[in-house]
Design a protein around this motif. Structure first.
Motif, PDB file in Angstrom:
ATOM      1  N   SER A  40      53.121  35.828  36.753  1.00 27.64           N
ATOM      2  CA  SER A  40      54.195  35.676  35.767  1.00 27.64           C
ATOM      3  C   SER A  40      53.877  36.471  34.499  1.00 27.64           C
ATOM      4  O   SER A  40      54.771  37.048  33.885  1.00 27.64           O
ATOM      5  N   ILE A  43      54.548  40.159  35.321  1.00 27.79           N
ATOM      6  CA  ILE A  43      55.993  40.425  35.376  1.00 27.79           C
ATOM      7  C   ILE A  43      56.562  40.555  33.959  1.00 27.79           C
ATOM      8  O   ILE A  43      57.241  41.524  33.622  1.00 27.79           O
ATOM      9  N   ALA A  57      58.308  45.409  41.354  1.00 28.04           N
ATOM     10  CA  ALA A  57      57.898  44.912  42.679  1.00 28.04           C
ATOM     11  C   ALA A  57      56.771  45.775  43.237  1.00 28.04           C
ATOM     12  O   ALA A  57      55.768  45.254  43.758  1.00 28.04           O
ATOM     13  N   LEU A  60      53.520  44.972  41.628  1.00 27.02           N
ATOM     14  CA  LEU A  60      52.995  43.693  42.122  1.00 27.02           C
ATOM     15  C   LEU A  60      52.417  43.850  43.531  1.00 27.02           C
ATOM     16  O   LEU A  60      51.382  43.263  43.849  1.00 27.02           O
ATOM     17  N   THR A  73      58.663  40.304  46.544  1.00 27.65           N
ATOM     18  CA  THR A  73      59.963  40.694  45.984  1.00 27.65           C
ATOM     19  C   THR A  73      60.857  39.472  45.816  1.00 27.65           C
ATOM     20  O   THR A  73      61.515  39.309  44.782  1.00 27.65           O
ATOM     21  N   LEU A  76      59.684  37.516  42.867  1.00 33.18           N
ATOM     22  CA  LEU A  76      60.000  38.255  41.639  1.00 33.18           C
ATOM     23  C   LEU A  76      61.460  38.035  41.251  1.00 33.18           C
ATOM     24  O   LEU A  76      61.771  37.709  40.092  1.00 33.18           O
TER      25      LEU A  76
END
Lengths: 91, 367
Positions: A40, A43, A57, A60, A73, A76
């Motif tokens: 988190s 992101i 994505a 990540l 994904t 996300l």
């Protein structure tokens, strides 16, 4: 509402991370705060209005190579939807 | 044994001075004078203590925080210390340059209060001309990228302007809008009979604001603070006593909530003598109603005690005469009858009585 894969999410006005020196890392917003753990935080740091959802994505996927890409994904998109609902992110 | 939680917010009541005289002001009836206000340096030190105690956010409030000539400096000091800074303001006195300076100093969030949707109503409530200026402030805010909340304080005398308030919101699209029903403390309690909405008004608000929330989803967060006299269960006042926030009054006294000084026998520690962390953990005022040991029946064995913490201690004292009793707005409280009597007075009154021009007690300025 889930973002399009081409959208460029950006932290909403009045929303920011606490300082790098402060632990735990938190997302601060009017009268509320969200604790950021693991992905988190990554992101939120990429919600800069420049990276597309697809690019986030991909980053990540590189960071969490062992996890299934579809799963990453999906998570996300779900997290961005939550942040949008909380008025923490615009896209 | 009660474990001590980490405080999240510091409410910095910078001054009790204010250009407005709102009839529902939450400030105490006895206000702190200008010469007793904490100086800039003392506040700056406090912000570091707050971060050290785990606090994340500071809400600059008052009175009117802009009445402090050092407000830009204070915002800067709070940001330097590592706090998220909110300004809770009427928008007076403010000009474009001052707003820009506040944003440059690092202000994160600007909460602008409204007393109505028209100058006529706003003047009746605040006994000041302020509405046209607030509209100018709204325009200036569009030039900056900071969080904006519009706060409409609603009650029986302005709910008829709800649609016009909503037009303002849709026109400006702030991140958040609050429709905050007056809470009955301080000056609000003194003017309760004139301000208490009718049940019909409340139902109208609930319905209208539910539709607004749906319409603005993902754009503006809509918050409706209900008048708790009409609620079935009490509000979890300040997120629970000594659990989330600490309020520093203009002279440095540290309170668990805005109204705590109405409770007889309460003594407050002052930031000039002790650190914020020491006060948070050990001050008698914070320990008094922290946890559950103080609770009486029906709270003591109620399943909801972890949700609402027995409601508001100050309201329990103001309405029932015992700060440790169940908040009388709770439908389970033995004293609920006192609240029902207030509601009956409003809802059973003849329309002509409700339409009479209220004789308000306006909040004065401290000497």
């Amino acid at each position: 509402m889930k973002p399009e894969i081409t959208a460029t999410p950006r932290l909403a006005p009045g929303v920011r991370l606490n300082e790098k020196t402060q632990q735990p890392r938190m997302l601060l917003m009017p009268e509320r705060a969200l604790r950021l753990n693991g992905p988190s935080l990554e992101i939120v740091q990429l919600c800069d209005g420049k990276h597309t959802v697809q690019q986030i994505a991909q980053k990540l996927h590189a960071l969490y190579a062992k996890a299934e890409p579809e799963r990453i994904t999906g998570d996300l998109l779900g997290y961005l939807e939550l942040l949008h609902k909380e008025r923490a992110v615009d896209f | 044994m009660t474990t001590i939680p980490t405080p999240l917010a510091l409410v910095a009541e910078l001054t009790h001075r204010c250009p407005l005289h709102c009839v529902y002001c939450s400030n105490p009836l006895e206000m702190v004078k200008r010469e007793s206000e904490l100086p800039t340096g003392e506040w700056a030190r406090l912000f570091h203590e707050a971060v050290e105690a785990g606090i994340l956010q500071v809400d600059f409030t008052g009175g009117e925080p802009l009445a402090r000539p050092d407000i830009v400096e204070l915002v800067h000091a709070a940001r330097q210390a590592g706090l998220y800074a909110s300004l809770i303001t009427s928008g007076l006195p403010l000009d474009e340059a001052k707003l820009a300076a506040l944003v440059d100093a690092g202000l994160d969030h600007f909460q602008l209060s409204f007393q109505g949707a028209t100058e006529e109503t706003a003047r009746k409530i605040s006994n000041t001309t302020s509405h046209p200026h607030k509209l100018r402030v709204l325009g200036w805010l569009k030039k900056h990228r900071i969080g904006v909340t519009l706060n409409f304080v609603i009650h029986r005398q302005n709910i008829h302007e709800l649609e016009e308030m909503i037009l303002l919101v849709e026109d400006h699209r702030p991140g958040c809008v609050e429709f905050a029903s007056v809470q009955y403390y301080g000056w609000g309690l003194a003017n309760r009979e004139a301000l208490m909405p009718t049940r019909r008004q409340l139902e109208y608000c609930v319905e209208t604001l539910k539709q607004l929330e749906e319409r603005l989803k993902g754009k503006t967060r809509v918050v409706f603070v209900v008048p708790d006299y009409y609620a079935k269960y009490p509000k979890p006042c300040v997120g629970g006593w000594g659990r989330k926030l600490m309020l520093v009054s203009p002279n440095g006294d540290v309170l668990p909530c805005h109204a705590a000084n109405v409770i007889p026998g309460m003594q407050f520690d002052n930031v000039k003598e002790k650190s914020l962390r020491e006060i948070w953990e050990n001050a008698a005022a914070f320990r008094k109603f922290r946890g559950e040991e103080w609770m009486q029946e029906p709270c003591k064995t109620c399943d909801r005690r972890h949700l609402d913490f027995g409601g508001c201690r100050c309201q329990a004292f103001l309405l029932a005469g015992d700060a440790a009793s169940t908040d009388p707005v709770c439908s389970l409280a033995p004293t609920r009858g006192k609240v029902d009597a207030v509601l009956a007075q409003v809802n059973e009154a003849k329309p002509a009585i409700l339409e009479e021009k209220p004789e308000y007690l306006y909040r004065p300025n401290p000497a």
